[in-house]
Design a protein around this motif. Structure first.
Motif, PDB file in Angstrom:
ATOM      1  N   ALA A 119      -1.775   7.624  12.358  1.00  0.00           N
ATOM      2  CA  ALA A 119      -2.582   8.667  11.735  1.00  0.00           C
ATOM      3  C   ALA A 119      -3.971   8.127  11.434  1.00  0.00           C
ATOM      4  N   SER A 120      -4.950   9.038  11.399  1.00  0.00           N
ATOM      5  CA  SER A 120      -6.303   8.689  10.976  1.00  0.00           C
ATOM      6  C   SER A 120      -6.487   9.196   9.560  1.00  0.00           C
ATOM      7  N   LEU A 121      -6.928   8.305   8.682  1.00  0.00           N
ATOM      8  CA  LEU A 121      -7.020   8.636   7.253  1.00  0.00           C
ATOM      9  C   LEU A 121      -8.399   8.285   6.701  1.00  0.00           C
ATOM     10  N   GLU A 122      -8.815   9.051   5.701  1.00  0.00           N
ATOM     11  CA  GLU A 122      -9.996   8.686   4.910  1.00  0.00           C
ATOM     12  C   GLU A 122      -9.491   7.785   3.791  1.00  0.00           C
ATOM     13  N   LEU A 123      -9.951   6.538   3.766  1.00  0.00           N
ATOM     14  CA  LEU A 123      -9.464   5.596   2.759  1.00  0.00           C
ATOM     15  C   LEU A 123     -10.622   5.027   1.965  1.00  0.00           C
ATOM     16  N   SER A 124     -10.363   4.725   0.708  1.00  0.00           N
ATOM     17  CA  SER A 124     -11.362   4.057  -0.128  1.00  0.00           C
ATOM     18  C   SER A 124     -11.416   2.580   0.279  1.00  0.00           C
ATOM     19  N   PRO A 125     -12.509   1.890  -0.064  1.00  0.00           N
ATOM     20  CA  PRO A 125     -12.581   0.445   0.245  1.00  0.00           C
ATOM     21  C   PRO A 125     -11.391  -0.311  -0.336  1.00  0.00           C
ATOM     22  N   GLU A 126     -10.940   0.094  -1.500  1.00  0.00           N
ATOM     23  CA  GLU A 126      -9.781  -0.569  -2.130  1.00  0.00           C
ATOM     24  C   GLU A 126      -8.513  -0.352  -1.294  1.00  0.00           C
TER      25      GLU A 126
ATOM     26  N   ALA B 295       0.848  -1.200   0.000  1.00  0.00           N
ATOM     27  CA  ALA B 295       0.000   0.000   0.000  1.00  0.00           C
ATOM     28  C   ALA B 295       0.883   1.249   0.000  1.00  0.00           C
ATOM     29  N   PRO B 296       1.521   1.542  -1.138  1.00  0.00           N
ATOM     30  CA  PRO B 296       2.467   2.668  -1.180  1.00  0.00           C
ATOM     31  C   PRO B 296       1.820   4.037  -0.961  1.00  0.00           C
ATOM     32  N   GLU B 297       0.496   4.111  -1.141  1.00  0.00           N
ATOM     33  CA  GLU B 297      -0.165   5.391  -0.904  1.00  0.00           C
ATOM     34  C   GLU B 297      -0.407   5.649   0.585  1.00  0.00           C
ATOM     35  N   VAL B 298      -0.230   4.601   1.402  1.00  0.00           N
ATOM     36  CA  VAL B 298      -0.479   4.716   2.843  1.00  0.00           C
ATOM     37  C   VAL B 298       0.807   4.609   3.668  1.00  0.00           C
ATOM     38  N   PHE B 299       1.729   3.749   3.243  1.00  0.00           N
ATOM     39  CA  PHE B 299       2.952   3.513   4.030  1.00  0.00           C
ATOM     40  C   PHE B 299       4.192   3.975   3.272  1.00  0.00           C
ATOM     41  N   GLU B 300       5.163   4.445   4.053  1.00  0.00           N
ATOM     42  CA  GLU B 300       6.458   4.799   3.470  1.00  0.00           C
ATOM     43  C   GLU B 300       7.551   4.420   4.462  1.00  0.00           C
ATOM     44  N   LEU B 301       8.582   3.781   3.938  1.00  0.00           N
ATOM     45  CA  LEU B 301       9.706   3.426   4.806  1.00  0.00           C
ATOM     46  C   LEU B 301      10.571   4.660   4.990  1.00  0.00           C
ATOM     47  N   ASP B 302      10.786   5.012   6.260  1.00  0.00           N
ATOM     48  CA  ASP B 302      11.606   6.179   6.594  1.00  0.00           C
ATOM     49  C   ASP B 302      13.072   5.809   6.365  1.00  0.00           C
ATOM     50  N   THR B 303      13.724   6.529   5.487  1.00  0.00           N
ATOM     51  CA  THR B 303      15.115   6.187   5.157  1.00  0.00           C
ATOM     52  C   THR B 303      16.093   6.600   6.261  1.00  0.00           C
ATOM     53  N   LYS B 304      15.603   7.369   7.248  1.00  0.00           N
ATOM     54  CA  LYS B 304      16.496   7.762   8.352  1.00  0.00           C
ATOM     55  C   LYS B 304      16.558   6.669   9.418  1.00  0.00           C
ATOM     56  N   ASP B 305      15.395   6.172   9.833  1.00  0.00           N
ATOM     57  CA  ASP B 305      15.412   5.173  10.914  1.00  0.00           C
ATOM     58  C   ASP B 305      14.976   3.780  10.439  1.00  0.00           C
ATOM     59  N   PHE B 306      14.641   3.654   9.149  1.00  0.00           N
ATOM     60  CA  PHE B 306      14.224   2.367   8.573  1.00  0.00           C
ATOM     61  C   PHE B 306      13.043   1.748   9.307  1.00  0.00           C
ATOM     62  N   LYS B 307      12.101   2.631   9.677  1.00  0.00           N
ATOM     63  CA  LYS B 307      10.831   2.199  10.252  1.00  0.00           C
ATOM     64  C   LYS B 307       9.734   2.725   9.330  1.00  0.00           C
ATOM     65  N   ALA B 308       8.693   1.929   9.143  1.00  0.00           N
ATOM     66  CA  ALA B 308       7.596   2.364   8.278  1.00  0.00           C
ATOM     67  C   ALA B 308       6.778   3.450   8.965  1.00  0.00           C
ATOM     68  N   LYS B 309       6.325   4.411   8.171  1.00  0.00           N
ATOM     69  CA  LYS B 309       5.471   5.477   8.672  1.00  0.00           C
ATOM     70  C   LYS B 309       4.178   5.511   7.849  1.00  0.00           C
ATOM     71  N   VAL B 310       3.156   6.115   8.471  1.00  0.00           N
ATOM     72  CA  VAL B 310       1.887   6.328   7.789  1.00  0.00           C
ATOM     73  C   VAL B 310       1.944   7.694   7.117  1.00  0.00           C
ATOM     74  N   LYS B 311       1.543   7.734   5.855  1.00  0.00           N
ATOM     75  CA  LYS B 311       1.588   8.986   5.104  1.00  0.00           C
ATOM     76  C   LYS B 311       0.282   9.759   5.301  1.00  0.00           C
ATOM     77  N   LYS B 312       0.413  10.991   5.733  1.00  0.00           N
ATOM     78  CA  LYS B 312      -0.769  11.857   5.850  1.00  0.00           C
ATOM     79  C   LYS B 312      -0.371  13.212   5.278  1.00  0.00           C
ATOM     80  N   GLY B 313      -0.781  13.516   4.073  1.00  0.00           N
ATOM     81  CA  GLY B 313      -0.319  14.726   3.412  1.00  0.00           C
ATOM     82  C   GLY B 313       1.194  14.685   3.304  1.00  0.00           C
ATOM     83  N   ASN B 314       1.835  15.757   3.767  1.00  0.00           N
ATOM     84  CA  ASN B 314       3.300  15.806   3.739  1.00  0.00           C
ATOM     85  C   ASN B 314       3.925  15.204   4.992  1.00  0.00           C
TER      86      ASN B 314
END
Ligand code: SF4
Length: 73
Positions: A46-53, A21-40
């Motif tokens: 984070a709490s997100l509005e997501l489509s069923p897909e 789910a690249p639109e939701v998760f991003e691996l932080d290249t500084k600490d190599f932990k996944a983060k939730v993407k919310k805007g910038n």
């Protein structure tokens, strides 16, 4: 709204969630932990509005996480 949390203590930095789910998760290249993407922002939780897909993709990422670091509610 769907609340998504990545436990930063458990995350192994494998990148599987970002691949699922690249639109939701991003691996932080500084600490190599996944983060939730919310805007910038890149957040451990984070709490997100997501489509069923997108929800299905996040569920897949949650199920595939090798260390069960992802929680959604
Ligand atoms: Fe971290 Fe799990 Fe994502 Fe791998 S799948 S980067 S362990 S949250």
């Amino acid at each position: 709204m769907i609340k998504i949390n990545v436990d930063q203590g458990l995350c192994l930095g494998c990148g599987s969630c970002e691949a699922c789910a690249p639109e939701v998760f991003e691996l932080d290249t500084k600490d190599f932990k996944a983060k939730v993407k919310k805007g910038n922002e890149r957040l451990a939780e984070a709490s997100l509005e997501l489509s069923p897909e997108q929800i299905e993709k996040v569920k897949e990422a949650e199920g595939n996480c090798p260390d069960k670091a992802i929680k959604m509610e």
